[in-house]
Scaffold this motif. Structure first.
Motif, mmCIF file in Angstrom:
data_model
loop_
_atom_site.group_PDB
_atom_site.id
_atom_site.type_symbol
_atom_site.label_atom_id
_atom_site.label_comp_id
_atom_site.label_asym_id
_atom_site.label_seq_id
_atom_site.Cartn_x
_atom_site.Cartn_y
_atom_site.Cartn_z
ATOM 1 N N ASP A 82 -17.343 7.596 -14.804
ATOM 2 C CA ASP A 82 -17.173 7.013 -16.248
ATOM 3 C C ASP A 82 -16.633 8.058 -17.157
ATOM 4 O O ASP A 82 -15.809 7.948 -17.907
ATOM 5 N N GLY A 85 -13.799 10.696 -14.222
ATOM 6 C CA GLY A 85 -12.885 9.870 -13.435
ATOM 7 C C GLY A 85 -13.362 9.555 -12.131
ATOM 8 O O GLY A 85 -14.218 10.095 -11.560
ATOM 9 N N ARG A 86 -12.879 8.418 -11.398
ATOM 10 C CA ARG A 86 -13.299 7.857 -10.115
ATOM 11 C C ARG A 86 -12.870 8.891 -9.144
ATOM 12 O O ARG A 86 -13.573 9.221 -8.372
ATOM 13 N N ARG A 87 -11.473 9.219 -9.140
ATOM 14 C CA ARG A 87 -11.029 9.958 -8.170
ATOM 15 C C ARG A 87 -11.590 11.235 -8.037
ATOM 16 O O ARG A 87 -11.943 11.814 -6.920
ATOM 17 N N THR A 89 -14.527 12.309 -9.064
ATOM 18 C CA THR A 89 -15.954 12.110 -8.550
ATOM 19 C C THR A 89 -16.189 11.771 -7.019
ATOM 20 O O THR A 89 -16.942 12.493 -6.241
ATOM 21 N N SER A 134 -13.951 2.109 -9.068
ATOM 22 C CA SER A 134 -12.328 2.080 -8.714
ATOM 23 C C SER A 134 -11.988 0.716 -8.079
ATOM 24 O O SER A 134 -11.068 0.278 -8.334
ATOM 25 N N ASP A 137 -11.804 -1.707 -10.739
ATOM 26 C CA ASP A 137 -10.656 -1.667 -11.555
ATOM 27 C C ASP A 137 -9.155 -2.000 -10.929
ATOM 28 O O ASP A 137 -8.546 -2.621 -11.568
ATOM 29 N N GLU A 198 -6.150 7.643 -10.009
ATOM 30 C CA GLU A 198 -7.210 7.390 -10.958
ATOM 31 C C GLU A 198 -7.100 6.180 -11.568
ATOM 32 O O GLU A 198 -6.252 5.648 -12.069
ATOM 33 N N THR A 199 -8.155 5.417 -11.710
ATOM 34 C CA THR A 199 -8.101 4.112 -12.303
ATOM 35 C C THR A 199 -9.095 4.006 -13.496
ATOM 36 O O THR A 199 -9.206 2.669 -14.186
ATOM 37 N N ARG A 200 -9.753 4.937 -14.013
ATOM 38 C CA ARG A 200 -10.703 4.880 -15.125
ATOM 39 C C ARG A 200 -9.916 4.780 -16.360
ATOM 40 O O ARG A 200 -8.857 5.235 -16.691
ATOM 41 N N GLU A 202 -8.393 4.513 -20.072
ATOM 42 C CA GLU A 202 -8.415 5.706 -21.049
ATOM 43 C C GLU A 202 -9.447 5.814 -22.071
ATOM 44 O O GLU A 202 -9.926 6.593 -22.640
ATOM 45 N N HIS A 365 -15.608 -0.263 -19.465
ATOM 46 C CA HIS A 365 -15.458 1.226 -19.414
ATOM 47 C C HIS A 365 -16.867 1.751 -18.859
ATOM 48 O O HIS A 365 -17.118 3.045 -18.990
#
Length: 467
Positions: A82, A85-87, A89, A134, A137, A198-200, A202, A365
């Motif tokens: 969170d 970012g997912r990518r 991490t 992700s 998302d 990246e899907t987190r 914004e 989020h």
């Protein structure tokens, strides 16, 4: 529908095979490769006792450190997913795991081995909540159960194949297994870095403006209901995870379910061999469990697609509870095979869908944190289940253990079903059924309107009017 929680037609990522986003399949590929290369799991204890001369008790301690690292990694990975970012991490987790595997295979000092084992569990577990967030998302709600089922199939297929490969490769030495595990893990990190976007989100979606113009084709009652639901969802965005009672209860029930399921790792082999069966017989029972998942997980997912999620989780909990409960009455080989078939069916119903449901229950989020909490339940169960089961077995006997398993499994299924039934008649997004007062208010507003049977918590009339 709230645009911040569900992909729109214009924002939806490119579609790949089976109607799922292409980016999802790259995540799925990294998961499959990761588990296909998980060579060290089956032989870690042996590598410490046979190759390096450590005691059995120390080998058990190192294996437990992997579990402790996994518990910490699930929580840390969710928070990082969170925040950064997912990518990133996922990539960092794969890199930490690979480095730890190299150290675990080459180190001889106990301190270094212990630290590497904890770090390996930490890194591997940190990837999972980021990957699941992700996935949530990327994949629309209606497709998430089968997306999680494909992931579960990949994990089980990879585990089964890697166990066979480890048995063949160990003839060339244990060190090569650790290095091969590290190499495949690095490959997963490279796939994530090169192919997974990246899907987190914004930033949180702003609350609906109170003076915004109403839809001309919406009835006043529908607009009022939608405005109320959106306001509740926005308010819930600021509720901390520790105060999200429905989700925490769902995590607790998953812990109970997983603790029953983990009896296959400790109590079940003791009981099976206690009936006079050989260790080879128990190994065949475990192979049957893996084979059933590999062959039947995807057909079962298609079979229950579109059905009530509450009913599927209920059936999964009951089957796992009954399956392990019947172990107390099964002494021969064929009855034991029957019990494995029953609790494996429950596993295939509950485990993939529960992951999808945890994504549904999470605010968009904070999906990483919520997936981390959900993953912690499974990691903790791998600790609590075997230790608690063998304690009950030693102090109260097998009858008490299997009766307790039956009651716990059924209770977990019933509890999860009740949590999802609470969502009946709510607005589209699962954030909208957080409190009892909100549920009562929506029921009063909805009147006799019937929700969609396939997606608990979704009201198709509200969805049509809000899209």
């Amino acid at each position: 529908m709230d645009e911040s929680t569900e992909p729109t037609a214009s924002s939806r990522p490119p579609v790949g095979p089976l109607g799922l986003p292409s980016a999802y399949w790259w995540i799925w590929t990294s998961i499959l490769v990761n588990w296909l290369g998980a060579f060290t799991g089956p032989i870690l204890a042996l590598s410490l006792t046979d190759a390096r001369g450590y005691s059995v008790s120390y080998a058990g301690f190192v294996v437990s450190l992997l579990g402790a690292g996994a518990i910490a990694g699930s929580a840390a990975g969710g928070i990082l997913a969170d925040r950064i970012g997912r990518r990133l991490t996922m990539f960092a987790g794969h890199c930490l795991t690979a480095l730890s595997m190299v150290l675990l295979g080459l180190s001889t000092a106990q301190g270094a081995v212990s630290a590497a084992a904890f770090a390996a569990g930490l890194g591997a577990a940190s990837v999972r909540p980021a990957a699941q967030a992700s996935l949530a998302d990327l994949v629309p709600s209606a497709d998430r159960p089968r997306a999680f089922a494909y992931n579960y199939w990949a994990v089980n297929t990879g585990t089964a194949v890697s166990a066979v490969l480890a048995g063949l490769m160990v003839e060339h030495g244990y060190t090569q297994l650790f290095l091969a595990d590290a190499a495949t893990t690095l490959l997963c990190g490279a796939v994530v870095l090169a192919k997974v976007p990246e899907t987190r989100p914004e930033h949180p979606a702003p609350a609906p403006a109170p003076d915004s113009a109403p839809d001309s084709d919406s009835a006043p009652a529908d607009r009022a209901q939608r405005d109320t639901a959106e306001a509740e969802a926005e308010a819930h965005t600021h509720v901390p995870l520790r105060k999200d009672a429905p989700f925490l209860l769902f995590v607790l029930l998953t812990l109970v379910f997983a603790a029953v399921y983990e009896q296959k790792a400790a109590a079940l082999p003791v009981v099976v061999t206690g009936h006079g069966h050989s260790a080879a017989t128990f190994s065949l029972l475990m192979a049957l469990n893996a084979l059933l998942v590999v062959l039947l997980q995807l057909p079962i997912t298609r079979l229950v697609s579109g059905r009530s999620r509450a009913a599927v989780l209920l059936a999964g909990g009951v089957l796992v509870g009954v399956g392990f409960g019947l172990t107390g009455l099964a002494a021969g080989t064929l009855p034991l095979v029957g019990t494995v078939v029953v609790w494996t069916a429950g596993e295939m119903l509950y485990a993939p869908l529960a992951g999808a449901v945890s994504a549904e229950l999470a605010p968009v989020h904070r999906r990483g944190r919520y997936q981390g909490a959900y993953g912690t339940a499974w990691s903790a169960a791998a600790f609590i289940g075997p230790a608690g089961g063998t304690w009950v077995l030693a102090h109260a006997g097998p009858g008490a253990l299997w009766s307790l398993c039956a009651a716990a499994g059924v209770a977990a299924g019933v509890g999860c079903a009740l949590i999802l039934r609470t969502a009946r008649g709510s607005a589209p997004h699962p954030e909208n059924f957080r409190t009892a007062s909100a549920v009562r208010r929506r029921r009063r507003d909805n009147g006799s309107r019937r929700p969609s049977p396939s997606l608990p918590g979704r009201d198709t009339t509200t969805e049509r009017s809000s899209t």
